[in-house]
Scaffold this active site. Structure first.
Site, PDB file in Angstrom:
ATOM      1  N   CYS A 296       0.918  -1.197   0.120  1.00 35.16           N
ATOM      2  CA  CYS A 296      -0.031   0.212  -0.103  1.00 35.16           C
ATOM      3  C   CYS A 296       0.872   1.235  -0.177  1.00 35.16           C
ATOM      4  CB  CYS A 296      -0.850   0.012   1.174  1.00 35.16           C
ATOM      5  SG  CYS A 296      -1.678   1.499   1.542  1.00 35.16           S
TER       6      CYS A 296
ATOM      7  N   CYS B  74       0.149   3.645   2.808  1.00 34.38           N
ATOM      8  CA  CYS B  74       0.807   3.026   4.113  1.00 34.38           C
ATOM      9  C   CYS B  74       2.173   3.360   4.335  1.00 34.38           C
ATOM     10  CB  CYS B  74       0.402   1.601   4.039  1.00 34.38           C
ATOM     11  SG  CYS B  74      -1.333   0.910   4.224  1.00 34.38           S
TER      12      CYS B  74
END
Length: 145
Positions: free
Chosen positions: A67, A70
């Site tokens: 991600c 992230c």
């Protein structure tokens, strides 16, 4: 009495609230209870922290290595740990390694921040944030919890 889970051995440590938690060591393994960085947890360790951290808010980051947001937020979350400990425990849960735990938390988008107080969810936010945004959001959520 405040109860803090050791990031090393997961033992619950009771401590009077007036004692300096920043200097506290685990009664079982002797490691520092706060190390200025988020604690990586799996599903089982997450449950230990949810159940046993009492009187200490827990801020959980649910993330995944693939991600982009992230990965963008990871250094900000680490910086927030340096500024928030020992008044808050910061945890990181890899959603790919613990899909059941992520599903049980109702996480539908990552990164997801979940603020827990005495095991109960008190606030949630999805999406990447900077260090200052994480701290401001958490402080506001705790003030209204």
């Amino acid at each position: 009495m405040v109860q803090i889970v050791c990031p090393n051995c997961a033992a619950a440590n009771r401590m009077p609230p007036e004692r300096d938690a920043g200097a506290a060591k685990c009664g079982r393994c002797g490691e520092a209870l706060f190390q200025g960085r988020p604690v990586d947890v799996d599903a089982a360790r997450l449950q230990v922290h949810r159940r046993a951290n009492q009187g200490l808010p827990v801020l959980l980051d649910v993330w995944a290595p693939w991600c982009g947001p992230c990965r963008l937020m990871a250094p900000h979350f680490a910086a927030a740990a340096q500024r928030l400990e020992p008044r808050v425990r910061l945890l990181k849960l890899n959603a790919d390694e613990a899909p059941e735990a992520s599903a049980a938390l109702g996480v539908s988008g990552i990164p997801a921040l979940i603020l827990l107080k005495d095991g109960r969810e008190v606030a949630r936010n999805a999406g990447a944030m900077t260090t200052d945004q994480i701290i401001a959001w958490m402080n506001q959520a705790l003030a209204t919890a």
